[in-house]
Scaffold this motif. Structure first.
Motif, PDB file in Angstrom:
ATOM      1  N   ILE A   1      47.011  51.238  44.172  1.00  0.00           N
ATOM      2  CA  ILE A   1      45.752  51.361  43.433  1.00  0.00           C
ATOM      3  C   ILE A   1      44.729  50.467  44.113  1.00  0.00           C
ATOM      4  CG2 ILE A   1      44.573  50.879  41.248  1.00  0.00           C
ATOM      5  CD1 ILE A   1      47.269  51.438  39.840  1.00  0.00           C
ATOM      6  N   VAL A   2      43.614  51.072  44.492  1.00  0.00           N
ATOM      7  CA  VAL A   2      42.510  50.336  45.110  1.00  0.00           C
ATOM      8  C   VAL A   2      41.270  50.587  44.257  1.00  0.00           C
ATOM      9  CG1 VAL A   2      41.065  50.063  47.159  1.00  0.00           C
ATOM     10  CG2 VAL A   2      43.476  50.673  47.405  1.00  0.00           C
ATOM     11  N   ALA A   3      40.575  49.523  43.910  1.00  0.00           N
ATOM     12  CA  ALA A   3      39.363  49.677  43.109  1.00  0.00           C
ATOM     13  C   ALA A   3      38.255  48.802  43.667  1.00  0.00           C
ATOM     14  CB  ALA A   3      39.627  49.313  41.658  1.00  0.00           C
ATOM     15  N   ILE A   4      37.068  49.357  43.675  1.00  0.00           N
ATOM     16  CA  ILE A   4      35.900  48.560  44.044  1.00  0.00           C
ATOM     17  C   ILE A   4      35.332  47.973  42.765  1.00  0.00           C
ATOM     18  CG2 ILE A   4      33.588  48.584  45.019  1.00  0.00           C
ATOM     19  CD1 ILE A   4      34.503  50.765  46.904  1.00  0.00           C
ATOM     20  N   SER A   5      35.384  46.654  42.673  1.00  0.00           N
ATOM     21  CA  SER A   5      34.773  45.960  41.545  1.00  0.00           C
ATOM     22  C   SER A   5      33.509  45.301  42.088  1.00  0.00           C
ATOM     23  CB  SER A   5      35.752  44.991  40.890  1.00  0.00           C
ATOM     24  OG  SER A   5      36.147  43.971  41.788  1.00  0.00           O
ATOM     25  N   SER A   6      33.391  43.993  42.008  1.00  0.00           N
ATOM     26  CA  SER A   6      32.186  43.333  42.511  1.00  0.00           C
ATOM     27  C   SER A   6      32.334  41.824  42.436  1.00  0.00           C
ATOM     28  CB  SER A   6      30.970  43.744  41.672  1.00  0.00           C
ATOM     29  OG  SER A   6      29.826  43.008  42.030  1.00  0.00           O
ATOM     30  N   ILE A   7      31.575  41.135  43.262  1.00  0.00           N
ATOM     31  CA  ILE A   7      31.498  39.682  43.139  1.00  0.00           C
ATOM     32  C   ILE A   7      30.771  39.288  41.861  1.00  0.00           C
ATOM     33  CG2 ILE A   7      31.645  39.197  45.605  1.00  0.00           C
ATOM     34  CD1 ILE A   7      28.422  38.538  44.972  1.00  0.00           C
ATOM     35  N   ALA A   8      30.063  40.238  41.251  1.00  0.00           N
ATOM     36  CA  ALA A   8      29.333  39.951  40.005  1.00  0.00           C
ATOM     37  C   ALA A   8      30.278  39.555  38.872  1.00  0.00           C
ATOM     38  CB  ALA A   8      28.506  41.162  39.581  1.00  0.00           C
ATOM     39  N   GLY A   9      31.556  39.829  39.017  1.00  0.00           N
ATOM     40  CA  GLY A   9      32.526  39.413  38.015  1.00  0.00           C
ATOM     41  C   GLY A   9      32.925  37.955  38.116  1.00  0.00           C
ATOM     42  N   THR A  10      32.424  37.246  39.118  1.00  0.00           N
ATOM     43  CA  THR A  10      32.759  35.840  39.328  1.00  0.00           C
ATOM     44  C   THR A  10      32.151  34.941  38.261  1.00  0.00           C
ATOM     45  OG1 THR A  10      32.816  36.252  41.705  1.00  0.00           O
ATOM     46  CG2 THR A  10      32.711  33.954  41.002  1.00  0.00           C
TER      47      THR A  10
ATOM     48  N   THR B   1      44.825  46.562  44.969  1.00  0.00           N
ATOM     49  CA  THR B   1      43.814  45.929  45.801  1.00  0.00           C
ATOM     50  C   THR B   1      42.484  45.961  45.070  1.00  0.00           C
ATOM     51  OG1 THR B   1      44.934  46.587  47.844  1.00  0.00           O
ATOM     52  CG2 THR B   1      42.601  45.994  48.027  1.00  0.00           C
ATOM     53  N   ASP B   2      41.917  44.781  44.856  1.00  0.00           N
ATOM     54  CA  ASP B   2      40.623  44.620  44.196  1.00  0.00           C
ATOM     55  C   ASP B   2      39.590  44.298  45.268  1.00  0.00           C
ATOM     56  OD1 ASP B   2      38.423  43.912  42.642  1.00  0.00           O
ATOM     57  OD2 ASP B   2      39.468  42.352  41.517  1.00  0.00           O
ATOM     58  N   ILE B   3      38.688  45.241  45.537  1.00  0.00           N
ATOM     59  CA  ILE B   3      37.637  45.084  46.539  1.00  0.00           C
ATOM     60  C   ILE B   3      36.396  44.555  45.834  1.00  0.00           C
ATOM     61  CG2 ILE B   3      36.201  46.243  48.257  1.00  0.00           C
ATOM     62  CD1 ILE B   3      39.117  46.522  48.987  1.00  0.00           C
ATOM     63  N   ARG B   4      35.895  43.393  46.259  1.00  0.00           N
ATOM     64  CA  ARG B   4      34.740  42.764  45.619  1.00  0.00           C
ATOM     65  C   ARG B   4      33.606  42.565  46.623  1.00  0.00           C
ATOM     66  NH1 ARG B   4      37.849  37.967  42.218  1.00  0.00           N
ATOM     67  NH2 ARG B   4      39.350  39.349  41.203  1.00  0.00           N
TER      68      ARG B   4
ATOM     69  N   ILE C   1      36.886  47.632  53.779  1.00  0.00           N
ATOM     70  CA  ILE C   1      37.700  48.313  52.770  1.00  0.00           C
ATOM     71  C   ILE C   1      38.919  48.969  53.417  1.00  0.00           C
ATOM     72  CG2 ILE C   1      37.753  50.263  51.157  1.00  0.00           C
ATOM     73  CD1 ILE C   1      34.793  49.561  50.497  1.00  0.00           C
ATOM     74  N   VAL C   2      38.707  49.667  54.507  1.00  0.00           N
ATOM     75  CA  VAL C   2      39.818  50.341  55.192  1.00  0.00           C
ATOM     76  C   VAL C   2      40.861  49.327  55.647  1.00  0.00           C
ATOM     77  CG1 VAL C   2      40.437  51.698  57.248  1.00  0.00           C
ATOM     78  CG2 VAL C   2      38.475  52.369  55.839  1.00  0.00           C
ATOM     79  N   ARG C   3      40.420  48.219  56.229  1.00  0.00           N
ATOM     80  CA  ARG C   3      41.366  47.176  56.657  1.00  0.00           C
ATOM     81  C   ARG C   3      42.152  46.628  55.465  1.00  0.00           C
ATOM     82  NH1 ARG C   3      37.475  45.479  60.403  1.00  0.00           N
ATOM     83  NH2 ARG C   3      36.658  43.908  58.982  1.00  0.00           N
ATOM     84  N   ALA C   4      41.474  46.391  54.348  1.00  0.00           N
ATOM     85  CA  ALA C   4      42.135  45.853  53.154  1.00  0.00           C
ATOM     86  C   ALA C   4      43.188  46.816  52.620  1.00  0.00           C
ATOM     87  CB  ALA C   4      41.102  45.556  52.075  1.00  0.00           C
ATOM     88  N   ILE C   5      42.890  48.108  52.669  1.00  0.00           N
ATOM     89  CA  ILE C   5      43.855  49.109  52.197  1.00  0.00           C
ATOM     90  C   ILE C   5      45.090  49.111  53.090  1.00  0.00           C
ATOM     91  CG2 ILE C   5      44.257  51.593  51.934  1.00  0.00           C
ATOM     92  CD1 ILE C   5      41.287  51.790  51.016  1.00  0.00           C
TER      93      ILE C   5
END
Length: 185
Positions: A59-68, A105-108, A136-140
């Motif tokens: 599972i890969v999701a794009i979240s955000s640094i805004a959640g910091t 994987t949480d992408i921020r 993103i591709v590298r992280a996956i």
């Protein structure tokens, strides 16, 4: 759709909305929560259930640094991104507890030059979509757990975490809201 494709190994979630809303217009706040929290939960939990029943997956999701930290000009966006961060972390722990072969994987990313940010505000350290896509591709492929894109935003989020809440509330050193409704950094 999963059965038509013959199964699923990777679920990539890249949906969300967000607007600066210092006046807390109810329609903006609730639409953001509906999309970024409820819609996110429905889709991510469906993928998790599928992978639980089918020998695992990613599972890969794009979240955000805004959640910091809570960003006063976009309260529901910040809150829903923090929700996403914690939800993904919880699912990762649940997969471990249940001994499931599910990677998360949480992408921020920080600010990305997309249609989401084409409004009347100026955004600092705007990144090109192609640059973000490479990360993103590298992280996956590496099955990273949490990825903050890029190095500048990693530095910013480390700094944000160090700021005590009593100083963060004042936030005048970071963002100033003006009568013209523009973001000043």
């Amino acid at each position: 759709m999963i059965s038509k494709m013959g199964g699923m190994d990777l679920f990539f979630y890249a949906a969300g909305i967000g607007k600066q809303n210092p006046d807390l217009y109810a329609d903006i706040e609730t639409a953001t929560v509906d999309t970024n929290a409820l819609g996110f939960t429905r889709m991510i939990s469906a993928a998790f259930r599928y992978f639980s029943a089918n020998d695992g997956g990613h599972i890969v999701a794009i979240s955000s640094i805004a959640g910091t930290k809570g960003l006063g000009l976009a309260p529901s966006y910040s809150a829903t991104k923090a929700f996403q961060n914690v939800y993904l972390q919880s699912l990762e722990q649940l997969a471990t507890i249940r001994r499931l072969n599910i990677s998360v994987t949480d992408i921020r990313p920080g600010f990305v030059d997309t249609a989401l940010l084409h409004d009347c505000y100026r955004y600092p350290m705007l990144m090109r979509p192609e640059h973000v896509a490479e990360h993103i591709v590298r992280a996956i492929y590496k099955r990273r757990h949490v990825v903050i894109i890029d190095w500048r935003w990693r530095f910013v989020t480390i700094f944000w975490r160090l700021i005590p809440n009593y100083l963060w509330r004042k936030a005048i050193f970071f963002v100033r809201y003006s009568d013209e409704r523009k973001l000043s950094v």
